[in-house]
Design an enzyme around this catalytic site. Structure first.
Site, PDB file in Angstrom:
ATOM      1  CD  GLU A 249      -2.608  -0.849   2.660  1.00 36.17           C
ATOM      2  OE1 GLU A 249      -3.463  -1.682   2.883  1.00 36.17           O
ATOM      3  OE2 GLU A 249      -2.313   0.066   3.454  1.00 36.17           O
TER       4      GLU A 249
ATOM      5  CB  CYS B  38       2.466   7.059   3.864  1.00 38.90           C
ATOM      6  SG  CYS B  38       2.894   5.870   5.127  1.00 38.90           S
TER       7      CYS B  38
ATOM      8  CB  CYS C 206       3.611  -2.893  16.384  1.00 41.03           C
ATOM      9  SG  CYS C 206       5.385  -2.701  16.053  1.00 41.03           S
TER      10      CYS C 206
ATOM     11  CB  CYS D 140       0.417   1.028   7.305  1.00 43.51           C
ATOM     12  SG  CYS D 140       0.877   0.352   8.895  1.00 43.51           S
TER      13      CYS D 140
HETATM   14  S1  SF4 Z   1       4.640  -1.956   9.973  1.00 47.50           S
HETATM   15 FE1  SF4 Z   1       3.455  -2.123  11.896  1.00 47.50          FE
HETATM   16  S2  SF4 Z   1       4.175  -4.067  12.799  1.00 47.50           S
HETATM   17 FE2  SF4 Z   1       5.724  -3.431  11.306  1.00 47.50          FE
HETATM   18  S3  SF4 Z   1       7.199  -2.194  12.449  1.00 47.50           S
HETATM   19 FE3  SF4 Z   1       5.703  -0.745  11.580  1.00 47.50          FE
HETATM   20  S4  SF4 Z   1       4.222  -0.484  13.241  1.00 47.50           S
HETATM   21 FE4  SF4 Z   1       5.363  -2.373  13.744  1.00 47.50          FE
END
Ligand code: SF4
Length: 402
Positions: free
Chosen positions: A118, A131, A142, A377
């Site tokens: 994306e 982005c 995360c 995201c």
């Molecule tokens: S894309 Fe999401 S899971 Fe991966 S490092 Fe960034 S915040 Fe963490």
């Protein structure tokens, strides 16, 4: 009203080997490409300059349009290389002008149907921020991040990272002589439409260091895309060993996906913290090359109701950042289906922000953008994945009758 359209004919990726694309190559990479096809050494520098200009300044897609290069060499280039970019398989446009594209990477071989990522564009009056993703999926998990629920498929190449910028400029009509699509919301200050880049899309950029470095060197080059390093922000969840390298080798602005002031909580929100705890992360920030009051590190802090949004958290945050030239970006949580968190109450966000502001930090609350298209995201990708086979076929069929 939100527009959601299949953006191109979006055919299934052809399982064929393609000619390698020159998009994303650094000057050294283009020099190598010319050497491969036998361009004499003394000519290469000049030819690289010409190619650079056509590819990155004018955004041409066809070697034949490169009229300053002789016909013979144009033919040779076309025989061995392409100028392929990712294809756009879905586009959503928010009422606030935010655009989100699902992009499919060119297939790399017979078993690759073309990975999808994306890319989100956020227009404001005086800037347009893109982005950009660095990986397909992410190895980190995360817990507040939707991409974290998607497994890592692979790293993106420099061409695929630069390609996102090129595709965005194509879609926005942001090349010399081009114009934006009718009704598009773009900056109105008379400048370019993509003015800023944030490496905050899918993936952890410092786990794909070399490709991200090469791509951002290409994007910064003033003879081409020309987005200055001060307008590029690389956001990391805290890959400590590569933070100094990022400053030395890329030199862009740094953002840290912080979100918690205690290791115990950050271990949960950003599990990479178990490997590189807050103290080590902040030490790396203090030593970030080029850090000054004019080049501050941005600390991102997603506001999660009842989790990290107390006034005690605000006080601890101010205390722990003491001595680091810093900005704090408070991000209202943008819930996604299945997420276990809620966004903090607006009053709480304001109080938190005020405390930080009074302590001397600029603390903008990032206005939620594109909420009607789930513009955080990972969300368009999984939304599209959730489309049934029937819906996907219908999209394809619509595209083919265009
Ligand atoms: S894309 Fe999401 S899971 Fe991966 S490092 Fe960034 S915040 Fe963490």
């Amino acid at each position: 009203m939100t527009a959601s359209v299949p953006a191109t004919a979006a055919p299934a990726a052809e399982p064929v080997l393609r000619r390698p694309s020159l998009v994303g190559r650094t000057r050294a990479g283009l020099t190598e490409a010319l050497a491969e096809i036998g361009v004499p050494e003394k000519e290469r520098r000049m030819r690289v300059g010409q190619l650079w200009n056509w590819i990155y300044h004018y955004g041409v897609r066809d070697f034949d349009a490169m009229t300053t290069i002789g016909k013979g060499l144009r033919g040779q280039l076309a025989e061995h290389f392409s100028l392929d970019l990712p294809s756009v398989t879905a586009e959503q446009v928010s009422t606030d002008g935010t655009r989100k594209w699902l992009m499919r990477m060119p297939s790399t071989g017979p078993h690759d149907r073309g990975a999808e990522i994306e890319c989100v564009y956020i227009p404001e009056v005086d800037r347009g921020t893109l982005c950009v993703s660095s990986q397909v999926g992410c190895t980190l998990t995360c817990t507040f991040c939707h991409t974290g629920t998607q497994r890592l498929v692979r790293n993106l190449t420099p061409g695929e990272i630069v390609g996102q910028v090129m595709v965005a400029r194509d879609r926005l009509g942001d090349w010399p002589g081009a114009s934006p699509p009718e009704g598009a919301i773009v900056p109105t200050d008379g400048g370019r439409f993509v003015t800023n880049i944030v490496m905050m899309g899918m993936g952890e950029p410092l786990y794909n260091f070399d490709a991200v470095r090469d791509a951002l060197i290409v994007v910064q080059d003033g003879d081409g895309i020309g987005i200055s390093r001060r307008r590029i922000t690389l956001s990391t969840s805290g890959v400590v060993p590569n933070i100094k390298r990022a400053g030395d080798e890329i030199g862009v602005m740094l953002a840290i996906s912080l979100h918690a002031v205690r290791d115990e909580l950050r271990d949960e929100l950003v599990p990479l913290n178990r490997k590189y705890p807050i103290r080590e992360l902040l030490d790396a920030c203090r030593n970030y090359p080029g850090l000054t009051n004019a080049r501050r590190i941005t600390f991102e802090y997603v506001m999660l109701k009842g989790v990290n949004d107390s006034m005690a958290d605000a006080k601890a945050l101010v205390k722990m950042l003491k001595g680091i030239p810093a900005k704090i970006n408070l991000i209202p949580f943008n819930p996604w289906p299945g997420s276990k968190y809620e966004c903090s109450d607006w009053d709480q966000i304001e109080q938190f922000s005020e405390y930080i502001f009074n302590a001397g930090y600029s603390s903008p609350v990032r206005t939620p953008r594109g909420r009607d298209i789930l513009a955080a995201c990972g969300q368009l990708k999984s939304q599209t994945e959730k489309l049934s086979a029937r819906e996907r076929m219908a999209l394809r069929a619509m595209a083919m009758t265009d």
